[in-house]
Design a protein around this motif. Structure first.
Motif, PDB file in Angstrom:
ATOM      1  N   SER A 151      -1.073   1.342   7.509  1.00  0.00           N
ATOM      2  CA  SER A 151       0.102   0.664   7.641  1.00  0.00           C
ATOM      3  C   SER A 151       1.129   1.640   8.562  1.00  0.00           C
ATOM      4  O   SER A 151       0.678   2.784   8.789  1.00  0.00           O
ATOM      5  CB  SER A 151       0.574   0.595   6.095  1.00  0.00           C
ATOM      6  N   ASP A 152       2.362   1.199   8.739  1.00  0.00           N
ATOM      7  CA  ASP A 152       3.052   1.794   9.567  1.00  0.00           C
ATOM      8  C   ASP A 152       3.710   3.021   9.103  1.00  0.00           C
ATOM      9  O   ASP A 152       3.939   4.029   9.788  1.00  0.00           O
ATOM     10  CB  ASP A 152       4.448   0.884   9.703  1.00  0.00           C
ATOM     11  N   LEU A 166      -5.072   0.994   2.361  1.00  0.00           N
ATOM     12  CA  LEU A 166      -5.301   0.503   1.070  1.00  0.00           C
ATOM     13  C   LEU A 166      -6.904   0.019   0.931  1.00  0.00           C
ATOM     14  O   LEU A 166      -7.474  -0.311   1.799  1.00  0.00           O
ATOM     15  CB  LEU A 166      -4.651  -0.977   0.946  1.00  0.00           C
ATOM     16  N   VAL A 167      -7.410   0.855  -0.222  1.00  0.00           N
ATOM     17  CA  VAL A 167      -8.821   0.755  -0.412  1.00  0.00           C
ATOM     18  C   VAL A 167      -8.874  -0.704  -1.405  1.00  0.00           C
ATOM     19  O   VAL A 167      -8.400  -0.700  -2.372  1.00  0.00           O
ATOM     20  CB  VAL A 167      -9.250   1.840  -1.078  1.00  0.00           C
TER      21      VAL A 167
END
Length: 85
Positions: free
Chosen positions: A7-8, A13-14
């Motif tokens: 993400s920025d 995210l797993v």
């Protein structure tokens, strides 16, 4: 193979399926390291198991008896040194 995105703000995210397969539950402390150009994530319990296996192998290679307590030997040596002083 699963593709993940950063993400920025740099978070990854797993996906649930991977977390389940790896045994990662909410609150699990994860260790991250780079090995051969790859990011490797390891849980604390996996890391402990790896370290125990490493030291068990080292003790075998050094011919240390399995029932020997290096801590007890160390304490005995320190007490003997203190008694000499």
């Amino acid at each position: 193979m699963t593709t993940l995105a950063i993400s920025d703000n740099g978070r990854v995210l797993v996906p649930a399926a991977l977390r389940e397969e790896l045994g990662f539950k909410p609150g699990t402390r994860i260790y991250a390291e780079v090995k051969d150009g790859s990011l490797v994530l390891t849980s604390a319990s996996q890391r402990t198991a790896q370290r125990r296996a490493y030291f068990a192998d080292l003790m075998k290679r050094l011919n240390v008896p399995e029932d020997a307590s290096l801590v007890d030997e160390f304490i005995a040596e320190r007490r003997a040194e203190a008694a000499r002083d």
